[in-house]
Motif scaffolding. Structure first.
Motif, mmCIF file in Angstrom:
data_model
loop_
_atom_site.group_PDB
_atom_site.id
_atom_site.type_symbol
_atom_site.label_atom_id
_atom_site.label_comp_id
_atom_site.label_asym_id
_atom_site.label_seq_id
_atom_site.Cartn_x
_atom_site.Cartn_y
_atom_site.Cartn_z
ATOM 1 N N UNK A 1 0.806 -1.218 0.000
ATOM 2 C CA UNK A 1 0.000 0.000 0.000
ATOM 3 C C UNK A 1 0.835 1.260 0.000
ATOM 4 N N UNK A 2 0.204 2.361 0.428
ATOM 5 C CA UNK A 2 0.856 3.680 0.487
ATOM 6 C C UNK A 2 0.308 4.446 1.688
ATOM 7 N N UNK A 3 1.169 4.869 2.643
ATOM 8 C CA UNK A 3 2.605 4.623 2.677
ATOM 9 C C UNK A 3 2.921 3.130 2.777
ATOM 10 N N UNK A 4 4.043 2.740 2.185
ATOM 11 C CA UNK A 4 4.396 1.329 2.157
ATOM 12 C C UNK A 4 4.605 0.798 3.575
ATOM 13 N N UNK A 5 4.019 -0.343 3.845
ATOM 14 C CA UNK A 5 4.249 -0.999 5.127
ATOM 15 C C UNK A 5 5.724 -1.368 5.250
ATOM 16 N N UNK A 6 6.198 -1.414 6.455
ATOM 17 C CA UNK A 6 7.595 -1.740 6.705
ATOM 18 C C UNK A 6 7.964 -3.064 6.042
ATOM 19 N N UNK A 7 9.068 -3.056 5.346
ATOM 20 C CA UNK A 7 9.548 -4.267 4.714
ATOM 21 C C UNK A 7 8.918 -4.584 3.383
ATOM 22 N N UNK A 8 8.103 -3.658 2.847
ATOM 23 C CA UNK A 8 7.453 -3.878 1.546
ATOM 24 C C UNK A 8 7.847 -2.762 0.583
ATOM 25 N N UNK A 9 7.717 -3.015 -0.719
ATOM 26 C CA UNK A 9 8.022 -1.974 -1.704
ATOM 27 C C UNK A 9 6.883 -1.002 -1.934
ATOM 28 N N UNK A 10 5.685 -1.333 -1.437
ATOM 29 C CA UNK A 10 4.536 -0.452 -1.588
ATOM 30 C C UNK A 10 3.707 -0.734 -2.827
ATOM 31 N N UNK A 11 2.475 -0.244 -2.792
ATOM 32 C CA UNK A 11 1.552 -0.418 -3.911
ATOM 33 C C UNK A 11 0.699 -1.660 -3.771
ATOM 34 N N UNK A 12 0.078 -2.039 -4.891
ATOM 35 C CA UNK A 12 -0.750 -3.234 -4.921
ATOM 36 C C UNK A 12 -2.227 -2.974 -4.766
ATOM 37 N N UNK A 13 -2.705 -1.760 -5.108
ATOM 38 C CA UNK A 13 -4.123 -1.423 -4.934
ATOM 39 C C UNK A 13 -4.752 -0.993 -6.260
ATOM 40 N N UNK A 14 -6.056 -1.245 -6.363
ATOM 41 C CA UNK A 14 -6.796 -0.825 -7.545
ATOM 42 C C UNK A 14 -6.573 -1.751 -8.725
ATOM 43 N N UNK A 15 -7.187 -2.929 -8.687
ATOM 44 C CA UNK A 15 -6.985 -3.884 -9.772
ATOM 45 C C UNK A 15 -7.371 -3.333 -11.122
ATOM 46 N N UNK A 16 -8.503 -2.650 -11.177
ATOM 47 C CA UNK A 16 -8.958 -2.035 -12.425
ATOM 48 C C UNK A 16 -8.760 -0.537 -12.410
ATOM 49 N N UNK A 17 -9.219 0.118 -11.322
ATOM 50 C CA UNK A 17 -9.272 1.579 -11.267
ATOM 51 C C UNK A 17 -8.660 2.055 -9.958
ATOM 52 N N UNK A 18 -7.799 3.072 -10.065
ATOM 53 C CA UNK A 18 -7.157 3.651 -8.887
ATOM 54 C C UNK A 18 -7.329 5.165 -8.950
ATOM 55 N N UNK A 19 -8.092 5.722 -8.012
ATOM 56 C CA UNK A 19 -8.310 7.169 -7.927
ATOM 57 C C UNK A 19 -7.833 7.675 -6.581
ATOM 58 N N UNK A 20 -7.042 8.751 -6.605
ATOM 59 C CA UNK A 20 -6.535 9.358 -5.391
ATOM 60 C C UNK A 20 -6.577 10.871 -5.580
ATOM 61 N N UNK A 21 -6.603 11.618 -4.481
ATOM 62 C CA UNK A 21 -6.597 13.072 -4.578
ATOM 63 C C UNK A 21 -7.770 13.692 -3.859
ATOM 64 N N UNK A 22 -8.107 14.933 -4.236
ATOM 65 C CA UNK A 22 -9.170 15.690 -3.574
ATOM 66 C C UNK A 22 -10.314 15.996 -4.539
ATOM 67 N N UNK A 23 -11.524 16.063 -3.983
ATOM 68 C CA UNK A 23 -12.697 16.591 -4.676
ATOM 69 C C UNK A 23 -12.833 16.012 -6.077
ATOM 70 N N UNK A 24 -13.077 14.716 -6.142
ATOM 71 C CA UNK A 24 -13.183 14.034 -7.432
ATOM 72 C C UNK A 24 -14.381 13.103 -7.399
ATOM 73 N N UNK A 25 -14.835 12.736 -8.585
ATOM 74 C CA UNK A 25 -15.961 11.820 -8.726
ATOM 75 C C UNK A 25 -15.602 10.716 -9.699
ATOM 76 N N UNK A 26 -15.909 9.489 -9.335
ATOM 77 C CA UNK A 26 -15.827 8.366 -10.260
ATOM 78 C C UNK A 26 -17.247 7.958 -10.618
#
Length: 388
Positions: free
Chosen positions: A295-320
């Motif tokens: 994930x993000x922030x990356x858990x200790x001992x991991x490279x991070x990531x691995x979310x949103x198989x199809x769609x990944x939305x992050x940020x402010x004031x947005x609509x999917x």
């Protein structure tokens, strides 16, 4: 690239980046006309590290563009663009005339671009990324006529647009919010794009920052970006800063669509963005994968990531917004096997209408619906849809 854009972009993105970094569950910055198949070119497959299999052939076929069960009306601004009067026609009616050089030159010149490569499907493997220049619009359209595949050969990103990249010409003092270029890609297949050696932003097939992007009747097969990392994504499309927060339209398009055709990245196997609203109509996402871990922030001992198989939305004031769209058989290691949606200021929302989300694999943190990761106060409006 983005990390050398200078003070304007750094200031415009500072709030978003800070918010993403503090998110508890992590974010990554916190057949239609396109249904025709294409002959395939040999080459290394997408992915990272070590040898990879050849890109699978999809001669004359492959999954069609769009969800065949989708029946949602398409608003006027999301329709395909009239290309009857092109600025540039790539090719003289023969396959041999449709070269990488011709594509790169036409995209750099802007305007409406069509192809005349003969009556059969064709793959054009690019020897360099085709890049939009911001002063060649304002309207830029690339129309493959349902016969053209643009391939990165498993080695490079296919298409790049960035209003804040000085090398692509700054045209306004507000590069982070300008109304041009307005890029439409339609009736095209994007195949074997790979941004792992370009930068650390993602966007295996398309990277689009600023202006507007619209995708119509198109297919995304076997595109990839970095396989790990908390702060990148979008094997098919990576997007930032659409003008005035207007939605990025994806219409009657397919990301993956069948086993062997899926797209892969650390996050957002199909699409990924920061601070972008999306309206996805009559489209199909399947067999895409978010490869990261931690994930993000990356858990200790991991490279991070691995979310949103199809769609990944992050940020402010947005609509999917999903309408007439099917999301199935996508896979993650962290969160959001179908959709990962984190609104850092808790002002975003999700609208799902006449859509199906089913049989996506893996992940955790599903407070409202299975296969969708979101803050528990994120409004999700679901009508005439199946989520199971």
């Amino acid at each position: 690239m983005r990390r050398s854009l200078g003070l304007i972009l750094c200031l415009s993105m500072a709030t978003v980046v800070a918010a993403c970094g503090d998110d508890q569950h992590g974010g990554d910055g916190g057949t239609g006309a396109g249904g025709a198949g294409a002959t395939s070119s040999a080459g290394a497959g997408p992915g990272s590290g070590g040898s990879t299999p050849e890109l699978p052939a999809h001669e004359g076929g492959g999954p069609a563009a769009g969800n065949p069960e989708g029946s949602c009306a398409v608003p006027d601004e999301a329709q395909a663009v009239d290309t009857s009067s092109p600025k540039t026609v790539i090719g003289d009616g023969t396959p041999e005339s449709c070269t990488s050089e011709a594509v790169v030159s036409a995209v750099a010149a802007g305007g409406i671009i069509t192809f005349d490569c003969g009556p059969e499907p064709i793959t054009i493997t690019l020897e360099e990324t085709a890049k939009i220049f911001n002063d060649t619009g304002p309207e830029i359209v690339i129309d493959g006529g349902g016969l053209v595949t643009l391939s990165g050969g498993g080695k490079r990103r296919i298409l790049y647009m960035n209003t804040c990249d000085e090398a692509q010409v700054w045209t306004t003092p507000n590069c982070d919010n300008q109304d041009h270029p307005r890029l439409t890609v339609q009736n095209l297949t994007f195949f074997g794009g790979n941004s792992t050696n370009d930068d650390d932003e993602g966007g295996g097939a398309i990277f689009a920052q600023g202006g507007r992007l619209k995708v119509v009747n198109s297919r995304f097969f076997n595109n990839t970006c970095d396989p790990t990392g908390p702060d990148l994504g979008g094997a098919g499309i990576r997007a930032f800063m659409q003008y005035n927060g207007l939605p990025l339209y994806v219409v009657n398009s397919t990301f993956g669509g069948a086993e062997g055709y899926g797209n892969e990245c650390a996050n957002g196997g199909g699409i990924s963005s920061i601070g972008v609203s999306w309206t996805v109509i009559n489209s199909l996402f399947s067999h895409n994968r978010a490869l990261g871990n931690g994930g993000n922030p990356a858990m200790a001992g991991t490279p991070g990531g691995g979310s949103g198989g199809a769609i990944y939305n992050d940020g402010d004031t947005m609509t999917l917004t999903l309408c007439g769209t099917r999301i199935e058989r996508n896979e993650v290691n962290a969160h959001g096997s179908a959709i990962f949606f984190v609104s850092n200021d808790h002002s975003g929302n999700i609208v799902i209408d006449r859509s199906v989300i089913t049989n996506n694999i893996g992940g955790s943190w599903y407070p409202t619906y299975p296969q969708i990761s979101n803050h528990d106060d994120t409004p999700i409006m679901v009508t005439a849809s199946t989520i199971e």
